[in-house]
Scaffold this motif. Sequence first.
Motif, mmCIF file in Angstrom:
data_model
loop_
_atom_site.group_PDB
_atom_site.id
_atom_site.type_symbol
_atom_site.label_atom_id
_atom_site.label_comp_id
_atom_site.label_asym_id
_atom_site.label_seq_id
_atom_site.Cartn_x
_atom_site.Cartn_y
_atom_site.Cartn_z
ATOM 1 N N ARG A 96 1.378 -1.642 7.499
ATOM 2 C CA ARG A 96 1.806 -2.200 8.787
ATOM 3 C C ARG A 96 3.301 -2.153 9.032
ATOM 4 O O ARG A 96 3.735 -2.213 10.182
ATOM 5 C CB ARG A 96 1.379 -3.675 8.880
ATOM 6 N N ALA A 97 4.102 -2.134 7.982
ATOM 7 C CA ALA A 97 5.552 -2.274 8.163
ATOM 8 C C ALA A 97 6.300 -1.379 7.191
ATOM 9 O O ALA A 97 5.749 -0.928 6.187
ATOM 10 C CB ALA A 97 5.961 -3.735 7.955
ATOM 11 N N GLU A 98 7.581 -1.148 7.511
ATOM 12 C CA GLU A 98 8.469 -0.370 6.650
ATOM 13 C C GLU A 98 9.302 -1.313 5.800
ATOM 14 O O GLU A 98 9.802 -2.317 6.294
ATOM 15 C CB GLU A 98 9.422 0.462 7.509
ATOM 16 N N PHE A 99 9.481 -0.960 4.541
ATOM 17 C CA PHE A 99 10.301 -1.747 3.628
ATOM 18 C C PHE A 99 11.291 -0.831 2.931
ATOM 19 O O PHE A 99 10.997 0.334 2.669
ATOM 20 C CB PHE A 99 9.427 -2.470 2.592
ATOM 21 N N ASP A 100 12.455 -1.389 2.619
ATOM 22 C CA ASP A 100 13.461 -0.622 1.889
ATOM 23 C C ASP A 100 13.103 -0.525 0.409
ATOM 24 O O ASP A 100 13.390 0.472 -0.244
ATOM 25 C CB ASP A 100 14.837 -1.277 2.032
ATOM 26 N N VAL A 101 12.496 -1.573 -0.121
ATOM 27 C CA VAL A 101 12.139 -1.598 -1.537
ATOM 28 C C VAL A 101 10.962 -2.552 -1.736
ATOM 29 O O VAL A 101 10.800 -3.518 -0.992
ATOM 30 C CB VAL A 101 13.346 -2.010 -2.419
ATOM 31 N N VAL A 102 10.145 -2.241 -2.745
ATOM 32 C CA VAL A 102 9.019 -3.096 -3.121
ATOM 33 C C VAL A 102 9.284 -3.608 -4.526
ATOM 34 O O VAL A 102 9.602 -2.826 -5.428
ATOM 35 C CB VAL A 102 7.685 -2.324 -3.095
ATOM 36 N N LEU A 103 9.161 -4.917 -4.706
ATOM 37 C CA LEU A 103 9.211 -5.539 -6.028
ATOM 38 C C LEU A 103 7.789 -5.950 -6.362
ATOM 39 O O LEU A 103 7.157 -6.670 -5.584
ATOM 40 C CB LEU A 103 10.087 -6.791 -6.027
ATOM 41 N N ASP B 167 0.417 -1.485 -12.014
ATOM 42 C CA ASP B 167 0.207 -0.051 -12.238
ATOM 43 C C ASP B 167 -0.729 0.538 -11.182
ATOM 44 O O ASP B 167 -0.442 1.585 -10.594
ATOM 45 C CB ASP B 167 -0.366 0.204 -13.635
ATOM 46 N N GLU B 168 -1.857 -0.140 -10.936
ATOM 47 C CA GLU B 168 -2.815 0.335 -9.944
ATOM 48 C C GLU B 168 -2.198 0.295 -8.548
ATOM 49 O O GLU B 168 -2.398 1.209 -7.745
ATOM 50 C CB GLU B 168 -4.092 -0.511 -9.966
ATOM 51 N N PHE B 169 -1.412 -0.729 -8.271
ATOM 52 C CA PHE B 169 -0.727 -0.819 -6.981
ATOM 53 C C PHE B 169 0.168 0.411 -6.782
ATOM 54 O O PHE B 169 0.124 1.046 -5.735
ATOM 55 C CB PHE B 169 0.092 -2.112 -6.906
ATOM 56 N N CYS B 170 0.961 0.752 -7.787
ATOM 57 C CA CYS B 170 1.857 1.915 -7.683
ATOM 58 C C CYS B 170 1.070 3.202 -7.464
ATOM 59 O O CYS B 170 1.440 4.019 -6.612
ATOM 60 C CB CYS B 170 2.713 2.047 -8.938
ATOM 61 N N ARG B 171 0.002 3.389 -8.216
ATOM 62 C CA ARG B 171 -0.809 4.601 -8.052
ATOM 63 C C ARG B 171 -1.353 4.704 -6.632
ATOM 64 O O ARG B 171 -1.353 5.774 -6.021
ATOM 65 C CB ARG B 171 -1.951 4.627 -9.061
ATOM 66 N N ARG B 172 -1.789 3.589 -6.066
ATOM 67 C CA ARG B 172 -2.354 3.611 -4.714
ATOM 68 C C ARG B 172 -1.278 3.815 -3.650
ATOM 69 O O ARG B 172 -1.522 4.459 -2.639
ATOM 70 C CB ARG B 172 -3.166 2.343 -4.469
ATOM 71 N N VAL B 173 -0.096 3.260 -3.877
ATOM 72 C CA VAL B 173 1.009 3.488 -2.930
ATOM 73 C C VAL B 173 1.353 4.969 -2.898
ATOM 74 O O VAL B 173 1.524 5.563 -1.832
ATOM 75 C CB VAL B 173 2.258 2.655 -3.306
ATOM 76 N N ARG B 174 1.463 5.584 -4.069
ATOM 77 C CA ARG B 174 1.827 6.996 -4.148
ATOM 78 C C ARG B 174 0.696 7.901 -3.655
ATOM 79 O O ARG B 174 0.943 8.854 -2.929
ATOM 80 C CB ARG B 174 2.181 7.391 -5.585
ATOM 81 N N GLY B 175 -0.539 7.593 -4.038
ATOM 82 C CA GLY B 175 -1.663 8.455 -3.697
ATOM 83 C C GLY B 175 -2.285 8.137 -2.358
ATOM 84 O O GLY B 175 -2.203 8.919 -1.413
ATOM 85 N N GLU B 176 -2.906 6.979 -2.253
ATOM 86 C CA GLU B 176 -3.661 6.589 -1.058
ATOM 87 C C GLU B 176 -2.774 6.479 0.184
ATOM 88 O O GLU B 176 -3.141 6.937 1.258
ATOM 89 C CB GLU B 176 -4.337 5.247 -1.339
ATOM 90 N N LEU B 177 -1.613 5.850 0.037
ATOM 91 C CA LEU B 177 -0.723 5.681 1.192
ATOM 92 C C LEU B 177 0.235 6.859 1.367
ATOM 93 O O LEU B 177 0.861 7.001 2.413
ATOM 94 C CB LEU B 177 0.082 4.380 1.074
ATOM 95 N N GLY B 178 0.390 7.676 0.340
ATOM 96 C CA GLY B 178 1.254 8.851 0.435
ATOM 97 C C GLY B 178 2.735 8.522 0.545
ATOM 98 O O GLY B 178 3.493 9.314 1.085
ATOM 99 N N LEU B 179 3.140 7.388 0.043
ATOM 100 C CA LEU B 179 4.546 6.970 0.125
ATOM 101 C C LEU B 179 5.284 7.382 -1.145
ATOM 102 O O LEU B 179 5.624 6.556 -1.999
ATOM 103 C CB LEU B 179 4.639 5.457 0.353
ATOM 104 N N ALA B 180 5.556 8.660 -1.244
ATOM 105 C CA ALA B 180 6.159 9.221 -2.455
ATOM 106 C C ALA B 180 7.591 8.763 -2.677
ATOM 107 O O ALA B 180 8.044 8.676 -3.815
ATOM 108 C CB ALA B 180 6.114 10.743 -2.398
#
Length: 173
Positions: A57-64, A75-88
Amino acid sequence: MDQNELIRRLSGEYPYRVLMIDDDPLQRLLIEEILEPPQYHLTYAPGGLDGLDWLRRAEFDVVLTDRRMPGMDGDEFCRRVRGELGLAVQPILMITGSTAAEDLMGGLSSGADDLLRKPYHPMELRARVQAAVQRKRITDQLDSTESTLFALARMVEAKDENTGDHCSRLAHK
């Protein structure tokens, strides 16, 4: 985002938009004390699924994100951000209480850009967040500049019937 808005963001006029994902309310309070307004705008998600929803829903400069959470771990969150959401290029800073090398390598291999061990010094957290934000905003600026140049090239191309879609053909090679 237009060029003027981008310049304001890069100059620091805008607060750093930080998404924090942690199930521990004490950790949330600690980070809220360290990353306080007006320099930081903190959004809180109690778990990985909520964090993914925020990123949709929103843009962020950084995720903690915490590494160990019930349900979906960091770990699973990071994999899904990179893969599912495509936020490389979305900067992700993982916070962990573990000192085991396997855990640290697991966090990095899952897609985290950086790891911070608990207990951490407040200045170290601010410095790492600021470094991640600066990299993200520079990347955003490069993307905006590339889009502008490509739009200009298309305008020039549109004026000349002989070149057709030359720029598009070159971009896809």
